[in-house]
Each structure stands twice: as C-alpha cells, then as structure tokens.
Design a protein around this motif. Sequence first.
Motif, PDB file in Angstrom:
ATOM      1  N   THR A 360       0.669  -1.234   0.033  1.00  0.00           N
ATOM      2  CA  THR A 360      -0.088  -0.098  -0.161  1.00  0.00           C
ATOM      3  C   THR A 360       0.983   0.981   0.033  1.00  0.00           C
ATOM      4  O   THR A 360       0.406   2.173  -0.822  1.00  0.00           O
ATOM      5  CB  THR A 360      -0.743  -0.289   0.929  1.00  0.00           C
ATOM      6  OG1 THR A 360      -1.916  -0.874   1.424  1.00  0.00           O
ATOM      7  CG2 THR A 360      -1.782   1.446   1.332  1.00  0.00           C
ATOM      8  N   ALA A 530      -9.598   8.253   0.797  1.00  0.00           N
ATOM      9  CA  ALA A 530      -8.003   6.873   1.332  1.00  0.00           C
ATOM     10  C   ALA A 530      -6.984   7.705   0.963  1.00  0.00           C
ATOM     11  O   ALA A 530      -6.277   6.814   1.710  1.00  0.00           O
ATOM     12  CB  ALA A 530      -8.602   5.799   0.762  1.00  0.00           C
ATOM     13  N   SER A 531      -5.995   7.827  -0.112  1.00  0.00           N
ATOM     14  CA  SER A 531      -5.335   7.775  -0.359  1.00  0.00           C
ATOM     15  C   SER A 531      -4.257   9.425   0.152  1.00  0.00           C
ATOM     16  O   SER A 531      -3.737   8.621   0.627  1.00  0.00           O
ATOM     17  CB  SER A 531      -4.947   7.623  -2.109  1.00  0.00           C
ATOM     18  OG  SER A 531      -5.457   6.619  -2.646  1.00  0.00           O
ATOM     19  N   ALA A 534      -3.702   8.637   3.635  1.00  0.00           N
ATOM     20  CA  ALA A 534      -3.160   7.978   3.915  1.00  0.00           C
ATOM     21  C   ALA A 534      -1.305   7.885   3.454  1.00  0.00           C
ATOM     22  O   ALA A 534      -0.022   7.556   4.319  1.00  0.00           O
ATOM     23  CB  ALA A 534      -2.876   6.403   3.528  1.00  0.00           C
ATOM     24  N   GLY A 554      -6.099   2.954  10.914  1.00  0.00           N
ATOM     25  CA  GLY A 554      -7.294   2.368   9.651  1.00  0.00           C
ATOM     26  C   GLY A 554      -6.888   2.908   8.350  1.00  0.00           C
ATOM     27  O   GLY A 554      -8.011   3.410   7.820  1.00  0.00           O
ATOM     28  N   THR A 555      -5.890   2.227   7.992  1.00  0.00           N
ATOM     29  CA  THR A 555      -5.630   3.418   6.689  1.00  0.00           C
ATOM     30  C   THR A 555      -6.537   1.936   5.695  1.00  0.00           C
ATOM     31  O   THR A 555      -6.418   0.710   5.955  1.00  0.00           O
ATOM     32  CB  THR A 555      -4.302   2.771   6.329  1.00  0.00           C
ATOM     33  OG1 THR A 555      -3.304   3.804   6.140  1.00  0.00           O
ATOM     34  CG2 THR A 555      -3.888   2.981   5.103  1.00  0.00           C
ATOM     35  N   ASP A 556      -7.469   2.286   5.242  1.00  0.00           N
ATOM     36  CA  ASP A 556      -8.073   1.865   4.366  1.00  0.00           C
ATOM     37  C   ASP A 556      -7.280   0.847   2.656  1.00  0.00           C
ATOM     38  O   ASP A 556      -7.229   1.752   1.676  1.00  0.00           O
ATOM     39  CB  ASP A 556      -9.288   2.912   3.406  1.00  0.00           C
ATOM     40  CG  ASP A 556     -10.642   1.656   2.414  1.00  0.00           C
ATOM     41  OD1 ASP A 556      -9.957   1.077   2.318  1.00  0.00           O
ATOM     42  OD2 ASP A 556     -11.461   2.227   2.171  1.00  0.00           O
ATOM     43  N   HIS A 557      -6.440  -0.370   3.203  1.00  0.00           N
ATOM     44  CA  HIS A 557      -6.211  -0.781   1.768  1.00  0.00           C
ATOM     45  C   HIS A 557      -6.767  -1.335   0.943  1.00  0.00           C
ATOM     46  O   HIS A 557      -5.695  -0.697  -0.755  1.00  0.00           O
ATOM     47  CB  HIS A 557      -5.166  -1.762   3.025  1.00  0.00           C
ATOM     48  CG  HIS A 557      -4.226  -1.647   3.624  1.00  0.00           C
ATOM     49  ND1 HIS A 557      -2.991  -1.229   3.336  1.00  0.00           N
ATOM     50  CD2 HIS A 557      -4.502  -1.574   5.691  1.00  0.00           C
ATOM     51  CE1 HIS A 557      -2.428  -0.783   5.123  1.00  0.00           C
ATOM     52  NE2 HIS A 557      -3.518  -1.041   5.543  1.00  0.00           N
ATOM     53  N   ALA A 558      -7.759  -1.430   0.783  1.00  0.00           N
ATOM     54  CA  ALA A 558      -8.923  -2.193  -0.382  1.00  0.00           C
ATOM     55  C   ALA A 558      -8.659  -1.677  -0.601  1.00  0.00           C
ATOM     56  O   ALA A 558      -8.669  -1.258  -2.277  1.00  0.00           O
ATOM     57  CB  ALA A 558      -9.553  -2.977   0.107  1.00  0.00           C
ATOM     58  N   THR A 559      -8.752  -0.252  -0.638  1.00  0.00           N
ATOM     59  CA  THR A 559      -9.818   1.456  -1.717  1.00  0.00           C
ATOM     60  C   THR A 559      -8.366   1.730  -2.335  1.00  0.00           C
ATOM     61  O   THR A 559      -8.426   1.536  -3.667  1.00  0.00           O
ATOM     62  CB  THR A 559     -11.103   2.247  -1.178  1.00  0.00           C
ATOM     63  OG1 THR A 559     -11.856   1.620  -0.026  1.00  0.00           O
ATOM     64  CG2 THR A 559     -10.971   3.944  -1.777  1.00  0.00           C
TER      65      THR A 559
END
Length: 564
Positions: A360, A530-531, A534, A554-559
């Motif tokens: 990520t 999200a990007s 992060a 809490g980083t939204d890795h999938a998105t």
Amino acid sequence: MSTTFTASETSTILRPAPAGRTHTVSNQPPERTEINEYTSFPVLREAVQAFGAGWADTALTETGAHVGTAEFQEDARLANAETPELVSFDHRGNRIDEVRYHPSYHRVIGAATAAGAHTSAWAKPQPGAHVARAATFSLFAQVEPGHACPISMTHAVVPALEHAPDLAQTWLPRLFGTGYDGTLRTPGEKPGVLMGMAMTEKQGGSDVRANETVATRVEGGALLTGHKWFCSAPMSDAFLVLAREGNDPEGRISCFFVPRVLEDGTRNEFRVQRLKNKLGNKSNASSEIELDGTVAFPVGEAGRGVRTIIEMVARTRLDCVIGTAAGMRQAVAEALWHVRHREAFGRTLVDQPAMTNVVTDLALESEASTLLAMRLAAAHEDAADAQEQSFRRLATAVAKYRICKRGPAHACEAMECLGGNGYTEDFPLAMRYREQPVSAIWEGSGNVIALDVLRALAREPESIAAFDAELALAAGADPRFDALRARVQQGLAEIAGAPVDVAQAGARGLVGTMGLALQAGLMLRYAPSASAEAFIGARLGEDRGIDYGVLPAGTDHATILARH
C-alpha cells in the motif's frame, strides 16, 4: 540388531518416485501479460483526464494494450539481455563507428515513435498535447526504459531548434515523423529521425563551462574538435553539442547541431571510442566520442550555448520525472501481482498485514509521483501563461530531485516483495532496480539540481510566488499540509538571505521538502480521500516512519490498492 534384505526386497523398497513429481509447479503467480497497462492503472487515466488530455483516452488505451502484450514484454527483456555492441570497423578495415542492437530494441523504439512518444505534442499541438505525450512516454518507459533516452531527447530538442530557423525548417518535419529506421543513412530519406546530445567532458562533468571542445567557424557552419565523455544514444541522426568558440578571445561556449550523416550521404567525422559499461540502462548505448573536424551548424547566439540548450535540459529533466514515476508503476504492478497470487502461512501474501502495509505504501508513492509528473507535463503546455512558466521553472527541478531520489529505494522494496525471485534477472524488478538511479544522475545529480533551484530562486523570484500559489490550492485541506507549506515558506525566506555556503549546505533539505509539499498538495486535490489521508499520515504524521510500510492505523488498504 541389524536387518538385511534380499535383492528383490531392496528393489521394491527403493522404487523410484514417478518421474517429474518434484517439478510440479504450484503457488506461483501466472505470467503478468495481456494486461492493458493504461486502463488497469486508474491513477494515470484520471490524471490524464484531470490535466486536459481526456481526448487521448482511446489512443492511450491502444498503447496500454500493446505494451502489456507478452511479445512487447519479451522484446523489453531481450533488449536489456542482449546489449548493444560497438562495431568500429567493417570487415575490410573501414572505420564505421556503428552500434548494433538486438532486433527487439528496434521493435520497441519503433513502436514508441509510431505512437508519438517522441514528438506528438509538437507535431499535433492542441490543449493537453504535452500531457497526452507524457502519458504515452510513461507507458513505454514503464516496460522498457532504455529506449526512452533518445525518445526523450528527440522531444526535448524542438524548443532549442527554434533558435536556428533554417535547421528547424529542414529537421522539424523529420523529427515529427512517426516512422523509424535505425540505420545510418541520409536523413532526408528516412521516415523519421532521432536526436541525441553530448555536453559533458571528462575534465568537467556537470560543469559544462569547463568545456574544451573547440569550434572553428567556417563558411556555412563550424568544424568541431574534442572529446565528449558522455554521448547519449550515438546512433541518433543528429546531436546538440556544446563547444568553445576557437576564435573568441574569451572562449565562450556555443551550441551546435551535429548530424551523423550529412545531406549528401557522407558520414560525418564522429568516432565512437567506446560504450560505457553502465550499472543499468543496458538497452541504451551511452558512449565516448571523438570529434575531429566534425561538421556542425550553430544553434542560437554565439557564446550563449548553455542558455540555448537549457530548454532541452528542462524537458529531459521532466522526462526523468515521468520515467521514474513510470518505473514506480512497474514496481508496484509487479509486486502486487506477486502478493495477490502467492500464499504463505495459510494466507495470500497481500492479506498478511505486514505485507499489506508495504505494498500500500509503495502504491501511495507511485500515485503521488504519477500525479506530480502529469501536473508538470501540464505546466509545459504550449499555452502555459507566465505564472505556469515560472512554476515549471522551479517545480521541474524540485520534482526531479524528490521523485528521482525516491525511485531506487522504491524499486528495492518492491523487489523484496518477490523475495528471491525478485533478485533474479528472470523477473523485471532486478532490471528496474538497476535502472532507477540513472534518472537521479542524468541531467543533473542531486547536488546539481539543488544548486539549480538556488539559482532559480535568486534570478527568478517570481517563481517562488508561482510555486506557493500551487501549494495554496490545497490550503486548509489538512493541518499537517498547512504546517508543511509554512515550513517551505520559512525555508525559502531564510535561504534567500543566507550566505552562499550556508544556502548551499541547506539546499538539499529545502528542495526535498518542497518536493514533498508538491506531492502532498496534489494528493489532497486529486486523489481519493483514502489515498490522500494515508499519504499525508505516512509522510507527515507524528507516527511516520523512515521505511516503506509504516502507515497510519485505519488505513483503507482495499480502496487504495484497487487503484493499482
């Protein structure tokens, strides 16, 4: 007590296993081919749209499909495995000074010129043309970077030739051609031509004013004599060369246009002494050359050679940024392909939290670099106003410093994601790891770039306002970014009044911070939340780390990864 067996019992017990059982391949990713490298990378596609080149989507989709084929990727591999060879003499002893390439190299560069990766922005001017050309260049450089050197120089030479109208009238139509012929023959008979350049000499290096090549003016042009320590792409059809005016008591430096083959088909005096044995950039021949009564034509005002060639340098620096960002994309794509298909300890690698953080973070760096590369391309559009021109003067150098410095470590971390496979030449990341440092060195290493920024600040103070105006577009979006912008403003103010040695000592720190601020501002403006969140947290947050893979909780890795 021992046990003995009869001969028949022994042969039964030691029966060989079925042939080939140890060679059953499992838990290995499939080949990453037949993937459209443009449509599978929303970051680039969205940037193209955002910066005014959405009209090029169809052509870029076609290019993305082509560079993603197994055939193109095999050509990229072969071009780097079967490296260029210098042939100084023919079989009868005539000096020919030719560099011979594997046919794969010619197919790669032929495809790039056919797609307009070299001069399409100049040949077909329209709003967004330079962004479209930058995206095309990046797609080819993502898979095979070595050919990008002559492609870049051919693009970059066009503004310099405007200083020589007669040359421009003859040569620009040739440069705009989309055909490719890698042989040395009369330039007017070729379907397209490519450019190189030769500025540095062994006693001077980056200090081009230490030039010792001498130009003797004659009717119709000049004759050059000297030794160039680095000549890029020696099989190009012509070169821009710096030389000292022989009849000038001050020995001022001028810029000259040197064809390899003259208009009557005669080969110019252009002796390729040797090819450089480089760490990477293997498919591209870099050489030392001797000029001895070599025919040349002046470009620009006498004694103003550095100023004449500076626009070419600026454009090739931009391509260093684009090429490094393209390399980051390749690194992320290959690493993600591996971790999405490989299992260990009962889970796919991408689902292992430590690995998820790494890929990520690599993706975030790629996204920020891609955005900055395309934003810079937009600043180089023909219709750029005075503020945009001031911005690009400063931002191009800043971005080259920041992004090209990040490239090698990024490639190393991506290679590590593949483990031992990544370290072998059978996978493209070993090539990429060797390739990334060249953009940090070519057209000005870190110190040269940092000092160039200092010169821009002193000579063009309007560039400071233009740079800050760009950062101001993201003001208020995140307090951490606002604090970073304030640090940049303070640093610029302090360095302006500092003694020369103090300013130079602090230049790298300031330039790196400026580059990070550009990336952060663009992420806040153009990337999904999200990007952006992060990236800001990983680069500016209190818990940030010094290595890749340290991301905020809490980083939204999938998105984030869905865009890569």
